[in-house]
Motif scaffolding. Structure first.
Motif: not given
Length: 634
Positions: A124-140
């Motif tokens: 779930x943490x990996x999934x939400x992290x990927x989601x936040x990146x896709x939404x532009x909320x955080x940068x890699x």
């Protein structure tokens, strides 16, 4: 599920705590403990727990009688209290009487169940992290991303160490030695060598062509990437358990504490790198290729099949066979289509539960539907299956139809898991392709799950009827209206006994149901009415039927015969089978059972007797298969 967790904790504390437990098993109605000291158990306290029927101390066992929910309570104790998987367990290996499929499911569930929660959490943490990146909320490149990714990916990178612990518990070997084997597989220095220039290549021209980066005592070592792998560590620990037990037999006791681990690691780790690891990795790749090939042959058909039968797999525990395949597919190819096709099943089930909640007029059923609906939204469907839909067969079938359509839709949209994550609505981020920040899979999963939910709701709502609305034979009673009667013929031929004659307090007290007992003169049990085999214990000594009018009948052949482990019993039906009145259900050898010191007196009980005005038993002293034994009045 909360009530099972609290009850499990209270029972373990009541029997004297985890350290007082030698082993735990369960039969049709009871938890069967073996305790170091039964005097430490607070029997009266346990009897007064909400969810416990009574306590029986017999045959060296401390038996906590639960009733129909014993399986759920047992599983909760195993999961939350760690009894069966811990060092206190007397027996964790599969029963020798199990068939190969049962043994496989038992091993896989035993290895994965203890880490399933943290496995889902990390996903779930990996999934939400990927989601936040896709939404532009955080940068890699941000520190926030790096920390979140570390939290989510840590378990998966070092997965062989975690599986080493649980596999060691299942195969009964030293857990720290097993951890050392797992740690060696993901040792960072070897990862660097793995990416370097090979010395030479082996098996050129075959599908097993592999580079050799190093040698051990002149023997070529084919290094593999074991991070996130599943099959290699399980195979290695199985081999290690055999090696460890063999060494323990020959090494003197005074040096056994350190010499057994010394030689175990010295033997197992090189053998794993040279033989077990490569072969297991290739096997995993073949499994992934085969499952992907089967899916690609007809994706929509595969989606329909997996969606339709996923909940059936869950009921029989067969879903455990697919869990390691899913994890292996993600580890070897980065995605999994197989289990992804089952994602809509929980939503279809939850839609049916909502239909029942909206339609039923019974307060008790409504009270069951509310928590089942809530847990279903989060992907936990056991309360819905066992408490709501499965007892109402049509509702369960509707949920399977909705799940099948949902599975076909997921296949059509080429939805796939990119990580193992949460269940229900928490599973959406698992469909995000973090490699290219693509959310199309998640959007498709959201649409399909909504469609499956609505299908379950809209199909179930017009078809659901409360059981009491089903009409049966009616007769006047005291001139005060109409009552329903249902008649049951005897499942055995023999002498009729009262429940008080049964040499077991659980049955004689009537706490498991009202009815009668039969002392058989023939080793055969037949169906007392048309219905469905709701429960059939693997040993064949007990079974439960649900008639077409909803009456629940329990037939328990003999007393304490569960200890025979199925010996002298031959089942003629399977759980879930529809049977006709008079159809043979079980055959048993009365003489052999008696020679073993067991009584064959057989209680025949109406388990849901609280739902009836009266339970009337025959006044005959001798009974045959065609004669009425019990009459229930609704």
């Amino acid at each position: 599920m909360r009530k099972y967790e609290e009850l499990a904790k209270a029972i373990v504390e009541g029997v004297g705590g985890k350290d007082n437990i030698i082993s735990l098993a369960h039969c049709y109605t009871r938890l069967r403990f073996k305790l170091h000291d039964e005097k430490k158990a607070a029997t009266e306290t346990i009897k007064n727990l909400d969810g416990v029927v009574t306590v029986v101390q017999s045959g060296g066992q401390y038996q906590v009688v639960i009733g129909n929910e014993v399986g759920e309570v047992h599983d909760e104790i195993v999961k939350s209290q760690g009894i069966a998987d811990g060092s206190a367990a007397e027996k964790t290996e599969p029963d020798k009487n199990m068939n190969l499929l049962d043994k496989f499911v038992d091993i896989i569930s035993g290895i994965f169940t203890p880490i399933l929660g943290v496995l889902a959490a990390s996903g779930m943490i990996k999934g939400f992290t990927a989601l936040f990146v896709a939404l532009g909320w955080i940068e890699e490149k941000s520190g926030t991303y790096q920390i979140l990714q570390t939290i989510g990916d840590g378990l998966f990178y070092f997965f062989p160490i975690f599986l080493g612990i649980t596999a060691a518990r299942k195969f009964k070997m030293n857990e720290f030695s097993a951890m050392a084997v797992g740690a060696a597989l993901v040792y960072p220095t070897l990862s660097v060598i793995f990416t370097g220039q090979p010395l030479y290549r082996m098996f050129e021209g075959t599908i097993f062509a592999s580079p050799v980066q190093l040698e051990f005592l002149g023997i070529p070592v084919i290094l593999m990437n074991y991070a996130s792998s599943v099959i290699p560590i399980i195979a290695a620990i199985y081999f290690a358990s055999k090696v460890e037990r063999g060494l323990a037999k020959v090494i003197p006791a005074m040096v056994k504490g350190f010499m057994v681990p010394f030689f175990t690691l010295l033997i197992v780790i090189p053998v794993t790198f040279i033989v077990i690891g490569p072969i297991s990795t290739w096997a995993g790749q073949i499994v992934g290729a085969v499952t992907t090939g089967v899916f690609n042959f007809s994706p929509i058909l595969a989606g329909f099949f997996l969606g339709a039968f996923w909940q059936v797999f869950v009921i029989f525990g067969l879903h455990w066979g697919l869990v390691p395949i899913m994890i292996n597919n993600i580890a070897t190819s980065g995605t999994d289509h197989i289990v992804a096709m089952t994602f809509a099943a929980s939503f279809a089930q939850t839609g049916v539960v909502l239909a029942v909640l909206l339609k039923t007029k019974h307060a008790k059923l409504k009270s069951l539907c509310v928590p089942a609906f809530i847990s279903g939204i989060f992907g936990v469907t056991e309360p819905a299956i066992y408490g709501i839909t499965l007892p109402r067969k049509k509702m369960f079938v509707i949920s399977c139809i909705g799940a099948a359509i949902g599975g076909g839709m997921l296949a059509f949209f080429d939805s796939q898991y990119y990580m193992f994550g949460g269940l229900g609505i928490f599973g959406y981020p698992s469909f995000v392709n973090s490699a290219i920040n693509d959310m199309a899979g998640m959007k498709g999963a959201m649409m399909v799950s909504a469609a499956a939910f609505m299908l379950g709701l809209l199909m179930a709502y017009p078809l659901y009827r409360d059981k009491e609305e089903i009409k049966s034979t009616v007769v006047p009673k005291d001139g005060n209206g109409l009552v329903e009667k249902e008649f049951f013929t005897s499942p055995l031929t023999g002498t009729v006994r009262t429940l008080e004659d049964v040499p077991d307090e659980t049955f004689s007290s009537g706490v498991l149901g009202k009815g009668v007992a039969v002392e058989p003169i023939e080793g055969r049990v037949v169906a007392p009415a048309d219905g469905t085999v709701a429960t059939l214990f693997p040993t064949g000594h007990a079974l439960g039927l649900i008639t077409e009018k909803g009456t629940e009948i329990l037939i328990h052949i003999g007393i304490d015969t569960v200890k025979l482990n199925g010996q002298y019993f031959s089942t003629k039906v399977k759980q879930g089978d529809r049977v006709k009145q008079g159809q043979i259900l079980v055959e048993f050898d009365m003489d052999k059972i008696r020679e073993g010191g067991y009584s064959v007196i057989t209680p025949v009980l109406i388990a849901n007797f609280q739902q009836y005005l009266d339970i009337i038993v025959t006044e005959k002293k001798e009974i045959s298969y065609t004669e009425n034994l019990i009459t229930v009045i609704a």
